[in-house]
Design an enzyme around this catalytic site. Structure first.
Site, PDB file in Angstrom:
ATOM      1  N   LEU A 192       1.046  -1.250   0.103  1.00  0.00           N
ATOM      2  CA  LEU A 192       0.016  -0.083  -0.110  1.00  0.00           C
ATOM      3  C   LEU A 192       0.867   1.190  -0.004  1.00  0.00           C
ATOM      4  O   LEU A 192       0.895   2.109   1.085  1.00  0.00           O
ATOM      5  CB  LEU A 192      -1.004   0.194   1.050  1.00  0.00           C
ATOM      6  N   SER A 246       6.841   1.833 -10.287  1.00  0.00           N
ATOM      7  CA  SER A 246       6.424   1.792 -11.445  1.00  0.00           C
ATOM      8  C   SER A 246       6.481   3.144 -12.574  1.00  0.00           C
ATOM      9  O   SER A 246       6.602   3.102 -13.496  1.00  0.00           O
ATOM     10  CB  SER A 246       5.296   1.210 -11.805  1.00  0.00           C
ATOM     11  N   THR A 252       8.249  -5.444 -18.347  1.00  0.00           N
ATOM     12  CA  THR A 252       7.820  -4.015 -19.262  1.00  0.00           C
ATOM     13  C   THR A 252       8.592  -4.469 -20.287  1.00  0.00           C
ATOM     14  O   THR A 252       9.652  -4.832 -20.475  1.00  0.00           O
ATOM     15  CB  THR A 252       8.278  -2.903 -18.306  1.00  0.00           C
ATOM     16  N   ASP A 253       8.301  -3.717 -21.577  1.00  0.00           N
ATOM     17  CA  ASP A 253       9.203  -3.393 -22.836  1.00  0.00           C
ATOM     18  C   ASP A 253      10.304  -2.510 -22.503  1.00  0.00           C
ATOM     19  O   ASP A 253      11.272  -2.343 -23.429  1.00  0.00           O
ATOM     20  CB  ASP A 253       8.361  -3.137 -23.931  1.00  0.00           C
ATOM     21  N   GLU A 254      10.112  -1.656 -21.436  1.00  0.00           N
ATOM     22  CA  GLU A 254      11.198  -0.781 -21.147  1.00  0.00           C
ATOM     23  C   GLU A 254      12.433  -1.297 -21.199  1.00  0.00           C
ATOM     24  O   GLU A 254      13.678  -0.658 -21.131  1.00  0.00           O
ATOM     25  CB  GLU A 254      10.904   0.269 -20.038  1.00  0.00           C
ATOM     26  N   TYR A 310      14.200   3.140 -13.549  1.00  0.00           N
ATOM     27  CA  TYR A 310      13.020   2.000 -13.482  1.00  0.00           C
ATOM     28  C   TYR A 310      13.442   0.798 -14.675  1.00  0.00           C
ATOM     29  O   TYR A 310      13.209  -0.237 -13.817  1.00  0.00           O
ATOM     30  CB  TYR A 310      11.838   2.671 -13.706  1.00  0.00           C
ATOM     31  N   SER A 311      13.721   1.020 -15.497  1.00  0.00           N
ATOM     32  CA  SER A 311      13.998  -0.156 -16.350  1.00  0.00           C
ATOM     33  C   SER A 311      15.176  -0.898 -16.224  1.00  0.00           C
ATOM     34  O   SER A 311      15.060  -1.986 -16.384  1.00  0.00           O
ATOM     35  CB  SER A 311      13.943   0.441 -18.006  1.00  0.00           C
ATOM     36  N   LYS A 366      13.927  -3.166 -13.433  1.00  0.00           N
ATOM     37  CA  LYS A 366      12.869  -4.290 -14.130  1.00  0.00           C
ATOM     38  C   LYS A 366      13.972  -5.291 -14.887  1.00  0.00           C
ATOM     39  O   LYS A 366      13.552  -6.509 -14.842  1.00  0.00           O
ATOM     40  CB  LYS A 366      11.925  -3.744 -14.937  1.00  0.00           C
ATOM     41  N   LEU A 381       0.526   9.052 -17.795  1.00  0.00           N
ATOM     42  CA  LEU A 381       0.328  10.206 -18.978  1.00  0.00           C
ATOM     43  C   LEU A 381      -1.116  10.268 -19.231  1.00  0.00           C
ATOM     44  O   LEU A 381      -1.750  11.324 -19.167  1.00  0.00           O
ATOM     45  CB  LEU A 381       0.982   9.570 -20.004  1.00  0.00           C
ATOM     46  N   PRO A 422       0.720  18.945 -19.551  1.00  0.00           N
ATOM     47  CA  PRO A 422       2.204  19.092 -19.812  1.00  0.00           C
ATOM     48  C   PRO A 422       2.439  17.943 -20.800  1.00  0.00           C
ATOM     49  O   PRO A 422       2.043  16.566 -20.370  1.00  0.00           O
ATOM     50  CB  PRO A 422       2.756  18.963 -18.579  1.00  0.00           C
ATOM     51  N   ARG A 457      11.965  14.833 -20.388  1.00  0.00           N
ATOM     52  CA  ARG A 457      12.424  14.207 -19.352  1.00  0.00           C
ATOM     53  C   ARG A 457      13.919  13.618 -19.512  1.00  0.00           C
ATOM     54  O   ARG A 457      14.167  13.202 -20.888  1.00  0.00           O
ATOM     55  CB  ARG A 457      11.683  12.919 -19.238  1.00  0.00           C
TER      56      ARG A 457
END
Ligand code: NAD
Length: 344
Positions: free
Chosen positions: A39, A89, A136-138, A161-162, A165, A201, A216, A297
């Site tokens: 949480l 994430s 993820t695909d990242e 992040y990627s 992962k 997004l 943005p 970014r």
């Protein structure tokens, strides 16, 4: 195939986990689901509460890094399978504060794998118990104008992040090759749909538009993502979990490449049509007028695109939701939520 399963779903209070548990409870009512979630800020308490009504479902608050808790859950509940979604994430947060990404995504995945191996292989020698890792695909990095990520594409993660992962994917791979754990990994493209956290997004665009705030968009808005409706992802997970080959990885993607600016203008068009009331009496004729470009970014990957032929040909998966209809369902869900949360 096993008929009775007690599945430990981690991260089931987050966007995909909530949708997945709902999907599994509907499609596999004979399974018992234990939802373990720390949480964090990303959990959706309202949606989590709604799952309580199911008798074959139980929620446990806890951290995947807590080995003693995991050991207890495996012993007390006789966990037969894991579907592992718990993660930090959000790419922007990983740039600001990467530590927790390493802690949860890398060390947490390791702890979970190690407890599963101990209980299933060392203690019971049961090789049927499945460990399904959601990724993820990242992990593949960024594409140029052409080409697609396949399961053979070399990993080249660019954000903390990627990278975290990618590290977790490799740990899962190693537990299959070294110990024979019955793993499967799915690498999915960007998900969208109901219950996603407001910082991502698509929810950001909707939230800003209805508040008549600046929407943005990073850089020139031409970064491309391959979008997948969350329920199509859940169907893919269901197939890979039940039918995927041990040790295999499957890419899941919707063949839905869109630039961020296309997403923003499409969403604003849908909002103009179904929720004009928020701009009534203002000088704004279309929500599109709120779109504004902001500094890019750091390390922003230009393009992601998935080749999902393996899961399509080997497991019979196919994305079912159209992009426009999926976006419309998503907008309708957020508008409904927005109206529900307003004081009467
Ligand atoms: P989310 O951020 O919405 O939810 C993550 C959940 O994990 C939250 O409920 C959070 O409380 C929980 N959590 C975080 N740290 C934890 C810990 N240490 N122990 C237990 N629970 C913890 O994420 P999401 O979008 O639902 O993504 C779920 C998984 O799918 C992640 O592994 C993510 O990498 C992967 N994925 C997401 C997308 C996407 O577009 N959202 C695409 C591909 C893969």
């Amino acid at each position: 195939m096993r008929n009775h399963r007690t599945i430990l779903v981690t991260g089931g209070a987050g966007f995909i986990g909530l949708n997945l548990i709902q999907y599994f409870l509907g499609n596999h009512p004979h399974y018992h689901i234990i939802n373990l979630d720390k949480l964090t800020y990303a959990a959706n308490m309202t949606e989590l509460e709604k799952l309580k009504a199911h008798s074959n479902y139980q929620f446990i608050k806890g951290d995947i890094n807590d080995r003693a808790l995991l050991e207890q859950l495996f012993s007390d509940h006789g966990i037969t399978d894991v579907i592992h979604l718990a993660a930090e994430s959000h790419v922007d947060r990983s740039i600001e504060a990467p530590d927790v990404f390493i802690q949860t995504n890398v060390h947490g995945t390791f702890t979970l794998l190690d407890v599963a191996k101990k209980h299933w292989l060392d203690m019971r020698n049961d090789q049927k118990c499945r460990f399904h890792h959601i990724s993820t695909d990242e992990v593949y990095g960024s594409l140029g104008q052409d080409g697609f990520f396949t399961e053979h594409t070399a990993y080249a993660p660019n954000s903390p992040y990627s990278a975290s992962k990618a590290a977790s994917d490799f740990l899962v791979r190693s537990y299959f090759h070294t110990y024979g754990l019955n793993t499967v990994t799915t690498n999915c493209s960007n998900n969208y749909g109901p219950r996603q956290h407001s910082e991502k997004l698509i929810p950001t665009i909707i939230r800003k538009a209805v508040k008549l705030e600046r929407i943005p968009i990073y850089g020139d808005g031409k970064n491309i993502r391959d979008w997948l409706f969350v329920l199509d992802h859940c169907r893919g997970i269901d197939l890979a979990f039940h039918k995927g080959k041990a040790g295999e990885t499957y890419n899941i993607g919707g063949k839905n490449e869109h630039t961020n600016i296309e997403i923003a203008t499409t969403l604003c068009g849908i909002l103009d049509e179904i929720a004009p009331e928020y701009k009534k009496g203002t000088r704004i004729s279309s929500y599109k007028e709120l779109i504004s470009f902001v500094s890019d970014r750091p390390g922003h990957d230009r393009r992601y695109a998935i080749d999902a032929s393996r899961i399509e040909h080997e497991l019979g998966w196919k994305a079912e939701e159209g992009f426009e209809s999926g976006l419309r369902k998503t907008v309708e869900w957020y508008i409904h939520e927005n109206q529900q949360s307003k004081p009467t």
